[in-house]
Design a protein around this motif. Structure first.
Motif, PDB file in Angstrom:
ATOM      1  N   UNK A   1      -7.235 -10.315 -13.278  1.00  0.00           N
ATOM      2  CA  UNK A   1      -6.398 -10.783 -12.170  1.00  0.00           C
ATOM      3  C   UNK A   1      -6.656  -9.957 -10.917  1.00  0.00           C
ATOM      4  N   UNK A   2      -6.972  -8.669 -11.098  1.00  0.00           N
ATOM      5  CA  UNK A   2      -7.312  -7.799  -9.977  1.00  0.00           C
ATOM      6  C   UNK A   2      -8.809  -7.847  -9.656  1.00  0.00           C
ATOM      7  N   UNK A   3      -9.505  -8.837 -10.171  1.00  0.00           N
ATOM      8  CA  UNK A   3     -10.912  -9.005  -9.858  1.00  0.00           C
ATOM      9  C   UNK A   3     -11.820  -7.983 -10.488  1.00  0.00           C
ATOM     10  N   UNK A   4     -11.345  -7.323 -11.585  1.00  0.00           N
ATOM     11  CA  UNK A   4     -12.143  -6.300 -12.259  1.00  0.00           C
ATOM     12  C   UNK A   4     -12.598  -5.222 -11.284  1.00  0.00           C
ATOM     13  N   UNK A   5     -11.771  -4.980 -10.269  1.00  0.00           N
ATOM     14  CA  UNK A   5     -12.167  -4.023  -9.240  1.00  0.00           C
ATOM     15  C   UNK A   5     -11.962  -2.586  -9.674  1.00  0.00           C
ATOM     16  N   UNK A   6     -11.152  -2.357 -10.707  1.00  0.00           N
ATOM     17  CA  UNK A   6     -10.987  -1.020 -11.249  1.00  0.00           C
ATOM     18  C   UNK A   6     -11.001  -1.101 -12.757  1.00  0.00           C
ATOM     19  N   UNK A   7     -11.460  -0.043 -13.406  1.00  0.00           N
ATOM     20  CA  UNK A   7     -11.558  -0.031 -14.862  1.00  0.00           C
ATOM     21  C   UNK A   7     -10.677   1.043 -15.478  1.00  0.00           C
ATOM     22  N   UNK A   8     -10.063   1.855 -14.666  1.00  0.00           N
ATOM     23  CA  UNK A   8      -9.176   2.887 -15.186  1.00  0.00           C
ATOM     24  C   UNK A   8      -7.915   2.900 -14.359  1.00  0.00           C
ATOM     25  N   UNK A   9      -6.884   3.481 -14.893  1.00  0.00           N
ATOM     26  CA  UNK A   9      -5.648   3.626 -14.142  1.00  0.00           C
ATOM     27  C   UNK A   9      -4.597   2.600 -14.476  1.00  0.00           C
ATOM     28  N   UNK A  10      -4.932   1.575 -15.252  1.00  0.00           N
ATOM     29  CA  UNK A  10      -3.941   0.586 -15.631  1.00  0.00           C
ATOM     30  C   UNK A  10      -2.990   1.174 -16.652  1.00  0.00           C
ATOM     31  N   UNK A  11      -1.765   0.740 -16.587  1.00  0.00           N
ATOM     32  CA  UNK A  11      -0.808   1.151 -17.605  1.00  0.00           C
ATOM     33  C   UNK A  11      -1.053   0.397 -18.890  1.00  0.00           C
ATOM     34  N   UNK A  12      -0.297   0.721 -19.907  1.00  0.00           N
ATOM     35  CA  UNK A  12      -0.432   0.043 -21.185  1.00  0.00           C
ATOM     36  C   UNK A  12       0.226  -1.333 -21.094  1.00  0.00           C
ATOM     37  N   UNK A  13      -0.526  -2.375 -21.439  1.00  0.00           N
ATOM     38  CA  UNK A  13       0.029  -3.720 -21.361  1.00  0.00           C
ATOM     39  C   UNK A  13       1.175  -3.907 -22.350  1.00  0.00           C
ATOM     40  N   UNK A  14       1.297  -2.999 -23.316  1.00  0.00           N
ATOM     41  CA  UNK A  14       2.398  -3.098 -24.275  1.00  0.00           C
ATOM     42  C   UNK A  14       3.741  -2.862 -23.599  1.00  0.00           C
ATOM     43  N   UNK A  15       3.718  -2.344 -22.349  1.00  0.00           N
ATOM     44  CA  UNK A  15       4.968  -2.153 -21.623  1.00  0.00           C
ATOM     45  C   UNK A  15       5.592  -3.481 -21.230  1.00  0.00           C
ATOM     46  N   UNK A  16       4.781  -4.531 -21.131  1.00  0.00           N
ATOM     47  CA  UNK A  16       5.318  -5.860 -20.891  1.00  0.00           C
ATOM     48  C   UNK A  16       6.036  -6.341 -22.144  1.00  0.00           C
ATOM     49  N   UNK A  17       7.018  -7.200 -21.972  1.00  0.00           N
ATOM     50  CA  UNK A  17       7.641  -7.808 -23.136  1.00  0.00           C
ATOM     51  C   UNK A  17       6.599  -8.622 -23.879  1.00  0.00           C
ATOM     52  N   UNK A  18       6.856  -8.904 -25.149  1.00  0.00           N
ATOM     53  CA  UNK A  18       5.892  -9.682 -25.927  1.00  0.00           C
ATOM     54  C   UNK A  18       5.643 -11.048 -25.298  1.00  0.00           C
ATOM     55  N   UNK A  19       6.683 -11.651 -24.765  1.00  0.00           N
ATOM     56  CA  UNK A  19       6.528 -12.974 -24.138  1.00  0.00           C
ATOM     57  C   UNK A  19       5.660 -12.883 -22.892  1.00  0.00           C
ATOM     58  N   UNK A  20       5.908 -11.865 -22.056  1.00  0.00           N
ATOM     59  CA  UNK A  20       5.114 -11.715 -20.833  1.00  0.00           C
ATOM     60  C   UNK A  20       3.672 -11.357 -21.163  1.00  0.00           C
ATOM     61  N   UNK A  21       3.490 -10.441 -22.122  1.00  0.00           N
ATOM     62  CA  UNK A  21       2.137 -10.069 -22.510  1.00  0.00           C
ATOM     63  C   UNK A  21       1.364 -11.229 -23.087  1.00  0.00           C
ATOM     64  N   UNK A  22       2.048 -12.049 -23.872  1.00  0.00           N
ATOM     65  CA  UNK A  22       1.401 -13.219 -24.472  1.00  0.00           C
ATOM     66  C   UNK A  22       1.033 -14.236 -23.391  1.00  0.00           C
ATOM     67  N   UNK A  23       1.932 -14.435 -22.438  1.00  0.00           N
ATOM     68  CA  UNK A  23       1.641 -15.369 -21.349  1.00  0.00           C
ATOM     69  C   UNK A  23       0.477 -14.880 -20.505  1.00  0.00           C
TER      70      UNK A  23
END
Length: 381
Positions: free
Chosen positions: A171-193
């Protein structure tokens, strides 16, 4: 998937090229007990039947068997073909197993040739055995397709979180490869979507199981998502490759020793052509944050020092002003959460709710960890 090796065997003056499809034939012959010509054509039909008619396949197999014999890679006794020592070495190299003693045909087919089809021959034997179970094979497919961290028997929730992180990077255009938080912080519904945006038909999935099952089948081009359908799709992909690759060898000398085939060098957002869409001009985090601040300032309400805009209004403004970004709402909201985590924007929650704003509050909600955000705060200097 990685290309097949282009290293030719040393020539000893014997003519008759052994094509990659011939090496597939050799791998079947090298199995314990050898193989008859009939067994070869029937057992390998799943690999080539989508490209060759039965008659064409029989003729191709017979031609390659002849070359294997003339090159000293195979012998035939009482209608049974067996690999010579040099043939066993080449079969081992082709199929990716260690040593010169080939496994039985079921194991070669369902473990080693599956690995060959996925391009993961260098993985450990314990990981490759995951291919024998539906959930294990799906994990291998997705880990390889999206270059996820390898882990034996990852849970569905872990896979979903890893896929969501890949989707967020895209979604960010693969412009960075480090620094993202853990996607597990999203709810299961949001992460799945969010992970569902990786599908060629971007959509929500009701459960993690459905998400993983659908993405794995799509990654290998399988019509169905059961174990047999996944295997057949991978066999066909391998068959397409060996039928399309030029000749590799013309002699009987054993291949030179070499280490494990390295995995393809690609970013963790690489996927098969079947999954790729023309990449839209996605924003980098800085560009995204600047656009968010501008849109929020135009729709903010409140008093100086406490001005904020509903996330739903900011979303509508961004969608109208930046159509080239081609963002979905779930991508936008997850990007907002990540920009907030990185300190590039500030989100706020609605403490007081009334009937006039309930619709805007509900459409603005972003659930992240134990917080639900509704506003983008406007910082005034």
């Amino acid at each position: 998937m990685p290309a097949l090796s282009q290293s030719p065997l040393k020539s000893n003056g014997v003519t008759g090229p052994v094509l990659p499809v011939g090496e597939l034939v050799l791998a079947r012959i090298a199995c314990d007990g050898g193989a008859t010509r009939s067994e070869i054509t029937s057992d390998l039909a799943a690999f080539v039947g989508h490209k060759l008619s039965p008659g064409e396949w029989r003729q191709t197999a017979e031609t390659q068997i002849g070359h294997l014999i003339s090159n000293g890679l195979v012998t035939e006794t009482r209608n049974r073909l067996r690999a010579t020592q040099s043939g066993q070495a080449l079969a081992s190299r082709f199929a990716g197993y260690t040593g010169t003693a080939a496994p039985g045909w079921p194991v070669l087919r369902d473990v080693h040739l599956i690995a060959k089809g996925l391009g993961i021959e260098s993985e450990s034997p314990s990981r490759l055995k995951m291919a024998l179970r539906p959930e294990g094979l799906r994990s291998l497919i997705l880990q390889n397709t999206f270059k996820l961290p390898s882990k034996k028997n990852p849970s569905l929730s872990k896979l979903r979180a890893q896929l969501a992180l890949v989707a967020l990077e895209r979604a960010f255009g693969n412009s960075i490869k480090t620094g993202f938080g853990k996607a597990s912080a999203f709810t299961s519904k949001a992460g799945r979507a969010l992970a569902g945006q990786l599908s060629s038909n971007r959509r929500d999935f009701a459960t993690d199981q459905r998400l993983i099952t659908a993405l794995a089948a799509e990654a290998v081009g399988a019509v169905q998502s059961d174990l047999e359908a996944l295997q057949i799709a991978i066999f066909r992909n391998l068959g397409t490759r060996v039928l399309a690759t030029p000749a590799l060898s013309q002699a009987a000398s054993p291949p030179p020793a070499r280490g494990p085939r390295p995995l393809p060098q690609a970013a963790n957002d690489t996927s098969p052509a079947a999954l790729e869409k023309p990449q839209s001009a996605r924003p980098d985090p800085g560009t995204f944050a600047t656009a968010i601040k501008s849109a929020a300032a135009q729709h903010a309400e409140g008093w100086p020092g406490n001005r904020k805009a509903f996330i739903s209004q900011v979303w509508q403004a961004i969608r109208a002003s930046h159509p080239a970004w081609d963002l979905t709402e779930i991508e936008f909201k997850c990007m907002l959460a990540e920009a907030h985590r990185l300190g590039q924007i500030v989100l706020a929650t609605a403490d007081l709710k009334d009937k006039k704003t309930i619709a805007a509050i509900e459409s603005s909600a972003i659930a992240y960890k134990n917080t639900v955000w509704h506003f983008v705060r406007v910082e005034e200097h």
